[in-house]
Design an enzyme around this catalytic site. Structure first.
Site, PDB file in Angstrom:
ATOM      1  N   HIS A 148     -26.919  -4.978 -15.155  1.00 52.08           N
ATOM      2  CA  HIS A 148     -25.771  -4.296 -15.775  1.00 52.08           C
ATOM      3  C   HIS A 148     -24.931  -5.270 -16.605  1.00 52.08           C
ATOM      4  O   HIS A 148     -24.051  -5.947 -16.076  1.00 52.08           O
ATOM      5  CB  HIS A 148     -24.911  -3.678 -14.660  1.00 52.08           C
ATOM      6  CG  HIS A 148     -23.804  -2.808 -15.165  1.00 52.08           C
ATOM      7  ND1 HIS A 148     -23.411  -1.676 -14.501  1.00 52.08           N
ATOM      8  CD2 HIS A 148     -23.002  -2.893 -16.252  1.00 52.08           C
ATOM      9  CE1 HIS A 148     -22.420  -1.100 -15.154  1.00 52.08           C
ATOM     10  NE2 HIS A 148     -22.138  -1.827 -16.220  1.00 52.08           N
TER      11      HIS A 148
ATOM     12  N   HIS B  28     -23.115  -5.829 -20.774  1.00 52.36           N
ATOM     13  CA  HIS B  28     -22.784  -5.259 -22.083  1.00 52.36           C
ATOM     14  C   HIS B  28     -22.954  -6.373 -23.110  1.00 52.36           C
ATOM     15  O   HIS B  28     -22.221  -7.363 -23.075  1.00 52.36           O
ATOM     16  CB  HIS B  28     -21.343  -4.758 -22.095  1.00 52.36           C
ATOM     17  CG  HIS B  28     -21.102  -3.654 -21.108  1.00 52.36           C
ATOM     18  ND1 HIS B  28     -21.191  -2.324 -21.443  1.00 52.36           N
ATOM     19  CD2 HIS B  28     -20.816  -3.687 -19.782  1.00 52.36           C
ATOM     20  CE1 HIS B  28     -20.946  -1.575 -20.374  1.00 52.36           C
ATOM     21  NE2 HIS B  28     -20.722  -2.377 -19.341  1.00 52.36           N
TER      22      HIS B  28
ATOM     23  N   ARG C 128     -23.028  -5.653 -26.444  1.00 49.98           N
ATOM     24  CA  ARG C 128     -22.144  -5.215 -27.551  1.00 49.98           C
ATOM     25  C   ARG C 128     -22.789  -5.058 -28.924  1.00 49.98           C
ATOM     26  O   ARG C 128     -22.100  -4.667 -29.861  1.00 49.98           O
ATOM     27  CB  ARG C 128     -20.944  -6.164 -27.698  1.00 49.98           C
ATOM     28  CG  ARG C 128     -20.112  -6.357 -26.443  1.00 49.98           C
ATOM     29  CD  ARG C 128     -19.519  -5.087 -25.926  1.00 49.98           C
ATOM     30  NE  ARG C 128     -18.473  -5.336 -24.930  1.00 49.98           N
ATOM     31  CZ  ARG C 128     -18.098  -4.430 -24.043  1.00 49.98           C
ATOM     32  NH1 ARG C 128     -18.671  -3.237 -23.993  1.00 49.98           N
ATOM     33  NH2 ARG C 128     -17.143  -4.721 -23.188  1.00 49.98           N
TER      34      ARG C 128
ATOM     35  N   ASN D 120     -23.313   1.611 -24.339  1.00 52.62           N
ATOM     36  CA  ASN D 120     -22.081   1.995 -25.050  1.00 52.62           C
ATOM     37  C   ASN D 120     -21.927   1.144 -26.315  1.00 52.62           C
ATOM     38  O   ASN D 120     -21.146   0.209 -26.384  1.00 52.62           O
ATOM     39  CB  ASN D 120     -20.834   1.964 -24.146  1.00 52.62           C
ATOM     40  CG  ASN D 120     -20.656   0.670 -23.378  1.00 52.62           C
ATOM     41  OD1 ASN D 120     -21.565  -0.158 -23.296  1.00 52.62           O
ATOM     42  ND2 ASN D 120     -19.474   0.458 -22.837  1.00 52.62           N
TER      43      ASN D 120
ATOM     44  N   HIS E 137     -22.694   5.523 -13.944  1.00 54.26           N
ATOM     45  CA  HIS E 137     -21.289   5.122 -13.913  1.00 54.26           C
ATOM     46  C   HIS E 137     -20.577   6.355 -13.352  1.00 54.26           C
ATOM     47  O   HIS E 137     -20.420   7.347 -14.048  1.00 54.26           O
ATOM     48  CB  HIS E 137     -20.814   4.798 -15.331  1.00 54.26           C
ATOM     49  CG  HIS E 137     -19.343   4.566 -15.440  1.00 54.26           C
ATOM     50  ND1 HIS E 137     -18.793   3.352 -15.764  1.00 54.26           N
ATOM     51  CD2 HIS E 137     -18.286   5.402 -15.281  1.00 54.26           C
ATOM     52  CE1 HIS E 137     -17.477   3.438 -15.798  1.00 54.26           C
ATOM     53  NE2 HIS E 137     -17.139   4.688 -15.504  1.00 54.26           N
TER      54      HIS E 137
ATOM     55  N   ASN F 283     -13.013  -1.700 -15.036  1.00 54.97           N
ATOM     56  CA  ASN F 283     -13.256  -0.363 -14.501  1.00 54.97           C
ATOM     57  C   ASN F 283     -14.618  -0.325 -13.802  1.00 54.97           C
ATOM     58  O   ASN F 283     -15.621  -0.563 -14.457  1.00 54.97           O
ATOM     59  CB  ASN F 283     -13.248   0.653 -15.648  1.00 54.97           C
ATOM     60  CG  ASN F 283     -13.402   2.065 -15.132  1.00 54.97           C
ATOM     61  OD1 ASN F 283     -13.116   2.341 -13.967  1.00 54.97           O
ATOM     62  ND2 ASN F 283     -13.864   2.954 -15.996  1.00 54.97           N
TER      63      ASN F 283
ATOM     64  N   ASP G 296     -21.658  -6.725 -14.487  1.00 55.28           N
ATOM     65  CA  ASP G 296     -20.952  -5.836 -15.425  1.00 55.28           C
ATOM     66  C   ASP G 296     -20.268  -6.689 -16.507  1.00 55.28           C
ATOM     67  O   ASP G 296     -19.137  -6.414 -16.915  1.00 55.28           O
ATOM     68  CB  ASP G 296     -19.933  -4.950 -14.689  1.00 55.28           C
ATOM     69  CG  ASP G 296     -19.438  -3.796 -15.555  1.00 55.28           C
ATOM     70  OD1 ASP G 296     -19.879  -3.680 -16.716  1.00 55.28           O
ATOM     71  OD2 ASP G 296     -18.600  -3.018 -15.069  1.00 55.28           O
TER      72      ASP G 296
ATOM     73  N   HIS H 110     -14.744  -8.770 -24.308  1.00 53.92           N
ATOM     74  CA  HIS H 110     -13.873  -8.196 -25.329  1.00 53.92           C
ATOM     75  C   HIS H 110     -13.265  -9.353 -26.110  1.00 53.92           C
ATOM     76  O   HIS H 110     -13.248 -10.500 -25.643  1.00 53.92           O
ATOM     77  CB  HIS H 110     -12.744  -7.386 -24.697  1.00 53.92           C
ATOM     78  CG  HIS H 110     -13.201  -6.131 -24.016  1.00 53.92           C
ATOM     79  ND1 HIS H 110     -13.700  -5.046 -24.702  1.00 53.92           N
ATOM     80  CD2 HIS H 110     -13.235  -5.783 -22.700  1.00 53.92           C
ATOM     81  CE1 HIS H 110     -14.014  -4.086 -23.847  1.00 53.92           C
ATOM     82  NE2 HIS H 110     -13.752  -4.507 -22.615  1.00 53.92           N
TER      83      HIS H 110
ATOM     84  N   GLY I 275     -12.723  -4.724 -18.618  1.00 55.34           N
ATOM     85  CA  GLY I 275     -13.955  -5.496 -18.763  1.00 55.34           C
ATOM     86  C   GLY I 275     -13.717  -6.986 -18.635  1.00 55.34           C
ATOM     87  O   GLY I 275     -12.777  -7.527 -19.212  1.00 55.34           O
TER      88      GLY I 275
HETATM   89  O1  DOR Z   1     -14.720  -2.700 -17.151  1.00 56.61           O
HETATM   90  C1  DOR Z   1     -15.579  -2.084 -17.747  1.00 56.61           C
HETATM   91  N1  DOR Z   1     -15.951  -2.402 -18.995  1.00 56.61           N
HETATM   92  N2  DOR Z   1     -16.148  -1.043 -17.147  1.00 56.61           N
HETATM   93  C2  DOR Z   1     -16.957  -0.207 -17.794  1.00 56.61           C
HETATM   94  O2  DOR Z   1     -17.410   0.718 -17.192  1.00 56.61           O
HETATM   95  C3  DOR Z   1     -17.263  -0.403 -19.224  1.00 56.61           C
HETATM   96  C4  DOR Z   1     -17.084  -1.806 -19.601  1.00 56.61           C
HETATM   97  C5  DOR Z   1     -17.057  -2.040 -21.080  1.00 56.61           C
HETATM   98  O3  DOR Z   1     -17.946  -1.540 -21.773  1.00 56.61           O
HETATM   99  O4  DOR Z   1     -16.180  -2.746 -21.542  1.00 56.61           O
END
Ligand code: DOR
Length: 425
Positions: free
Chosen positions: A59, A61, A63, A93, A177, A276, A303, A307, A322
């Site tokens: 899991h 991201h 980006r 996402n 999720h 989250n 996770d 950002h 995130g």
């Molecule tokens: O903290 C999080 N960031 N939880 C998520 O479910 C999505 C993720 C994100 O894509 O930034």
């Protein structure tokens, strides 16, 4: 190219033994004591460090495509290599969301060009992760690790049922999720608990997670779909998954390093602590640890959700959800769980490599002569301070910044190539 990795404590068949490893053209060609090679081999002496199967994160991201200002596939996979990971599963996402083969191909092209470690993408469950209609699941299936709308829960029960029926027929897991939006207060920032009350912040009700898991487990009973719960944070979810496994449902789950090592009493008014689901209560943390020890929690995922700096500088109330995790997960978990005598190193390897390899059909999860080399070498006696300014990820927000930890990653070999090497000494 040949590499001879000498004086290792190698994890093999669930035990450690002293050995050298010879990697020849990407394959573990030999494993044993006193190996030597002539000619063009590069020789490294690891002085007793541990060789683990490369870590696997189900899991993350990365980006790209769409949000390269937060992270790129290049930077994210170099960060993975730096942390000892040889494979990661990338959440959908993105822009475009991989909901059709055409959209997925945009991502696959960047992966084949830039990835330093294996990247297995997830296809989305719904079109645009919008929750309204199913993605082109049949077309995506051959190329994805499973289906997820990570970042959002699938609110419609009817649509989730159809998603599970379709995923079942395609032989792929639904990677959920779980978040029931009807149980969430707008503008939540932290767990709905002591910290939220003391600081006047809107809380996130744990029921928003476990109610949707409860709904989904009913659908798993109906459909027989393979189901994996993302970032479990509540004690109720642990209980539900435990019972589902006891019942024999095809259910697995993951939690994150932060849910296992922090509670809302540790929160600081800093975007580094906002994600989250949020970091929850001591009772939730304890239930996750119990679940990890009794096998209810199958694996640990970071996770990793980078950002940009401005997006994380609004304190708890105004930062985006995130945190990054790939470059500090192993040392944090090794220090807290293994050196803290909560679980064994063997179990940690299971949680961070073997179990995700098995569940998602990924390469690695073992160091085996005759197979491609996917391994990570850690100096478990090396104590250091986590310093996010040294991360290779473009994201820098982690609640673990400044922690004193053990377990420095000296080298990562992914799919036979050296993708990280610590040249400190
Ligand atoms: O903290 C999080 N960031 N939880 C998520 O479910 C999505 C993720 C994100 O894509 O930034």
């Amino acid at each position: 190219m040949n590499y001879l990795l000498k004086n290792l404590n190698v994890f093999h068949q669930n035990a450690f033994r002293k050995a050298d490893i010879l990697i020849s053209d990407g394959i573990v060609a030999a494993m044993g004591s006193g190996l030597f090679v002539g000619g063009d081999a590069a020789v490294f002496d690891f002085k007793g460090a541990a060789a683990l199967p490369g870590l696997i994160d189900p899991h993350v991201h990365l980006r790209e495509p769409g949000f390269a200002y937060k992270e790129t596939i290049r930077a994210g996979t170099l960060a993975a290599a730096h942390g000892g990971y040889t494979a990661v599963c990338a959440m959908p996402n993105l822009k475009p969301v991989p909901d059709t083969l055409e959209h997925l191909n945009v991502q696959l092209n960047i992966i084949s060009r830039d990835a330093a470690v294996t990247v297995a993408p997830y296809g989305s469950i719904t079109r645009g992760e919008g929750g309204g209609e199913l993605s082109d699941m049949a077309a995506l299936a051959p190329y994805v690790a499973g289906f997820s709308d990570d970042g959002r829960g699938v609110q419609s029960e009817a649509l989730m049922r159809r998603a599970m029926e379709t995923a079942k027929s395609l032989g792929k897991p639904i990677v959920a999720h779980a978040e029931d939006e009807s149980l969430l207060q707008k503008g939540w920032a932290v767990h709905d608990g002591a910290y939220a009350r003391a600081h006047g912040l809107t809380g996130n009700d744990p029921e928003s997670e476990w109610r949707q898991v409860e709904r989904d487990l009913e659908l798993v009973r109906e459909t027989g779909c393979a189901y994996h719960v993302c970032h479990v944070s509540t004690k109720e979810t642990v209980g539900l998954v435990r019972l589902a496994k006891f019942e024999g449902l095809d259910v697995t789950c993951e939690t994150g390093p932060h849910y296992l090592t922090l509670t809302d009493e540790d929160l600081q008014d800093d975007g580094r602590f906002r994600m989250n689901p949020p970091i929850r209560s001591e009772a939730d943390r304890d239930a996750l640890i119990e679940g990890l020890c009794d096998g209810t929690v199958d694996m640990i995922a970071t996770d990793h959700a980078p950002h940009a700096k401005e997006e994380k500088s609004g304190g708890l109330a105004r930062s985006l959800n995130g945190i990054v995790g790939l470059e500090c997960a192993f040392p944090v978990l090794y220090t807290k769980l293994v050196r803290g005598r909560i679980t064994s190193l063997e179990r940690l390897v299971e949680l961070m490599s073997i179990a995700p390899a098995r569940r998602f059909g990924l390469p690695g999860g073992r160091i085996q002569p005759g197979e491609r080399a996917n391994l990570a070498i850690f100096d478990l006696e090396h104590e250091f301070t986590i310093d996010s300014s040294k991360f290779l990820s473009l994201g820098r927000s982690t609640p673990f910044d400044g922690w004193r930890v053990y377990g420095r990653c000296l080298m990562t070999v992914a799919d036979g190539s050296i993708v990280w090497r610590d040249d400190h000494d």
